[in-house]
Every structure is written in structure tokens, then in C-alpha cells.
Design a protein around this motif. Structure first.
Motif, short mmCIF file in Angstrom:
data_model
loop_
_atom_site.label_atom_id
_atom_site.label_comp_id
_atom_site.label_asym_id
_atom_site.label_seq_id
_atom_site.Cartn_x
_atom_site.Cartn_y
_atom_site.Cartn_z
N ASP A 92 -28.16 28.57 0.25
CA ASP A 92 -26.57 28.70 1.09
C ASP A 92 -27.65 29.00 2.06
OD1 ASP A 92 -24.24 27.83 2.18
OD2 ASP A 92 -23.55 29.51 0.33
N GLN A 93 -26.12 28.85 3.17
CA GLN A 93 -25.98 29.55 4.95
C GLN A 93 -27.52 28.92 5.66
OE1 GLN A 93 -23.91 31.27 5.92
NE2 GLN A 93 -23.25 31.15 4.22
N LYS A 94 -28.18 27.66 5.21
CA LYS A 94 -29.66 27.51 5.64
C LYS A 94 -30.86 28.23 5.83
CE LYS A 94 -27.18 23.74 8.95
NZ LYS A 94 -27.23 23.48 9.86
N MET A 95 -30.61 29.10 4.29
CA MET A 95 -31.93 29.87 4.48
C MET A 95 -32.98 29.70 3.15
SD MET A 95 -30.87 33.17 5.72
CE MET A 95 -31.89 34.29 4.27
N ALA A 96 -32.94 28.46 3.51
CA ALA A 96 -34.12 27.66 2.87
C ALA A 96 -35.66 28.48 3.10
CB ALA A 96 -34.34 26.43 1.71
N GLY A 97 -35.85 27.98 3.90
CA GLY A 97 -36.71 28.96 4.93
C GLY A 97 -37.79 30.58 4.33
N ALA A 98 -36.05 30.69 4.18
CA ALA A 98 -36.38 32.09 3.98
C ALA A 98 -36.70 33.11 2.98
CB ALA A 98 -34.87 32.86 4.81
N VAL A 99 -36.08 32.01 1.83
CA VAL A 99 -36.74 32.26 0.35
C VAL A 99 -37.69 31.78 -0.20
CG1 VAL A 99 -34.37 32.52 0.19
CG2 VAL A 99 -35.10 30.55 -0.33
N MET A 100 -38.24 31.51 0.68
CA MET A 100 -39.21 30.11 0.12
C MET A 100 -41.00 30.98 -0.72
SD MET A 100 -40.37 26.87 0.22
CE MET A 100 -41.73 26.27 -0.04
#
Length: 259
Positions: free
Chosen positions: A152-160
Motif C-alpha cells: 500500500d501507499q506505493k511503498m514497494a521499493g521502501a520495503v524491499m
């Protein structure tokens, strides 16, 4: 240039920002029957084929980022996850507040009951999608090739970084600003393209690829002619042989019309 195979990513590449395909794409496919036209996507097969009904049997579909390949409704290639890997992956994903796992199988995709907006986002990419409290039980009745993670919230890069704990034989791939895909390390679009090349005796030098994101690295490595969209990820641009116009400026067709 003697091109016998063209591999095309969908979102951000063939499709524009409103998810529309170029109006002359299907006519181009019909006019080039000698070229194997391959749709190479992170989407589910059943979602992909709906967009190409008039030409559906003229295309080859690499779905789930290379986990499964369909041609004329038959499975041409499949790379199955171990059932024993799935519980551990779910435990890891469940520790990430913004993340929703979707198990992607040959028959359907499976997710836990979710709020409507998240279900709608998932359903955009998964036409065959079931909500069930026990997704592990559902997985055991299918062949799972990938776990898609909606962040959610376009956070994919941050949680990689949170996926560094995965076993070495599994690989997380960033496939959009809201999506991460987990599959066997041997799964990628390029290996799936190589299986098609081998089946039809097509050389990499006779193959062309179009993509925009990091899940397209594999097709660039297996196709001699590679085009990154102007809107593409900087790392993919660095790998590409050429840069073409953006997906909103007809970048794919501007190249294909030269055939």
C-alpha cells in the motif's frame, strides 16, 4: 534485421497510463504471422488473454513474471514453488503492515478477505481471484508459481529490504511501485523467453524485447534487440540497447511500424 520473436511487457510498456493498448497493435500482429509475438507480464494469464480475444491464439503469454507460459490455452512452461516455502513467505509478509500477499497458481490466485479497495487493485491484475481465510489450503489444491505482494501507499521499493531474509533459492523482484513478486530464483521473464526460443529454434539475435521495469531485465538479456521505454526505470535504461518513446507516446508501435 531478421526478427522472429518480439517480447512485450504490458504495464508501462505496451499499455498507456490509462491501461489502453495501441489501436493498431492487433492489426500489426495479424500482419506478421511469422513473428512469435510474446506478451511478457507479471499479470495472470487469465487477465492477459481477456485483452486480446480477437488474436488470443496468435500470441504466446508469459504470465506471473515468467512463472508460467501459455500458448493456445496449453501450458508450455511452468516453474512451481515448493509448497513448503509458502508458510515462511507468508509469515515474513505478514510482518509488513502495508503488505498483502496473493498466491498465484495455474488455476487461480488466492488472497485473504481484504478491504474493497485492495481487492479491486488485485483484481485489476488477477481475473481468476478467490478470497479465502485459508489461503494455504487453497494453495495445496493448485500449482503455485509466485507470491505477489501488494504494498500500500506505493511503498514497494521502501520495503524491499525486508525480503532479504528469504531463503537463497527464492528471489524478490520489484515489479512496480506497489508490487513485489516472490518466486523461485530460476523464475524470470528471460528464462521463459529462452524456453520459447528453444521450442521454435529462434536465436537471441532474432529476438526483440520491450520493457520499462526491473522485472524486464531477463527479457533484455535473452533478446539481442532491447528497447527500454522513455518512462522506464533508470537501471533498465542502462541495460537496454535502445531507448524508445514513452508508453504514452506510442513507444512500442513507433518501433514495430518500421517492420
Amino acid at each position: 534485421m531478421n526478427i522472429k520473436l518480439v517480447a512485450l511487457d504490458m504495464d508501462g510498456t505496451l499499455l498507456d497510463s490509462n491501461k489502453r493498448q495501441p489501436p493498431d497493435f492487433m492489426d500489426w500482429v495479424k500482419a506478421h504471422p511469422a513473428i512469435k509475438t510474446v506478451i511478457a507480464s507479471g499479470r495472470q494469464y487469465y487477465t492477459l488473454v481477456k485483452d486480446f480475444i480477437p488474436i488470443k491464439d496468435r500470441l504466446i503469454y508469459i504470465a506471473e513474471n515468467g512463472g508460467i507460459v501459455f500458448e493456445r490455452e496449453q501450458i508450455l512452461y511452468l516453474n512451481e514453488m515448493r509448497q513448503s516455502d509458502i508458510p515462511g513467505c507468508l509469515e515474513l509478509i505478514d510482518r509488513i503492515k502495508e503488505a498483502t500477499p496473493i498466491l498465484c497458481g495455474a488455476k487461480s490466485a488466492y488472497m485473504r478477505p481484504a478491504e474493497p479497495r485492495i481487492f479491486r487493485e488485485a483484481a485489476m491484475y488477477y481475473d481468476h481471484l478467490q478470497q479465502t481465510p485459508d489461503i494455504l489450503a487453497a494453495a495445496q489444491a493448485d500449482t503455485i508459481v509466485k507470491i505477489a505482494v501488494f504494498v500500500d501507499q506505493k511503498m514497494a521499493g521502501a520495503v524491499m529490504k525486508d525480503f532479504s531474509a528469504l531463503p537463497g533459492h527464492l528471489s524478490p523482484v520489484l515489479s512496480g511501485d506497489s508490487w513485489i513478486d516472490i518466486a523461485n530464483q530460476t523464475v524470470n521473464k528471460g528464462i521463459a523467453v529462452a524456453a520459447i526460443q528453444q521450442k521454435y529454434g529462434i536465436d537471441p539475435a532474432e529476438s526483440m524485447a520491450f520493457g520499462d521495469y526491473l522485472n524486464d531485465v531477463g527479457i533484455f538479456q535473452t533478446c539481442g534487440e532491447s528497447y527500454c521505454m522513455e518512462n522506464g526505470h533508470p537501471q533498465l535504461k542502462a541495460l537496454a540497447k535502445y531507448i524508445t518513446d514513452s508508453n504514452d507516446n506510442d513507444g512500442v508501435m513507433n518501433v514495430l511500424r518500421q517492420f
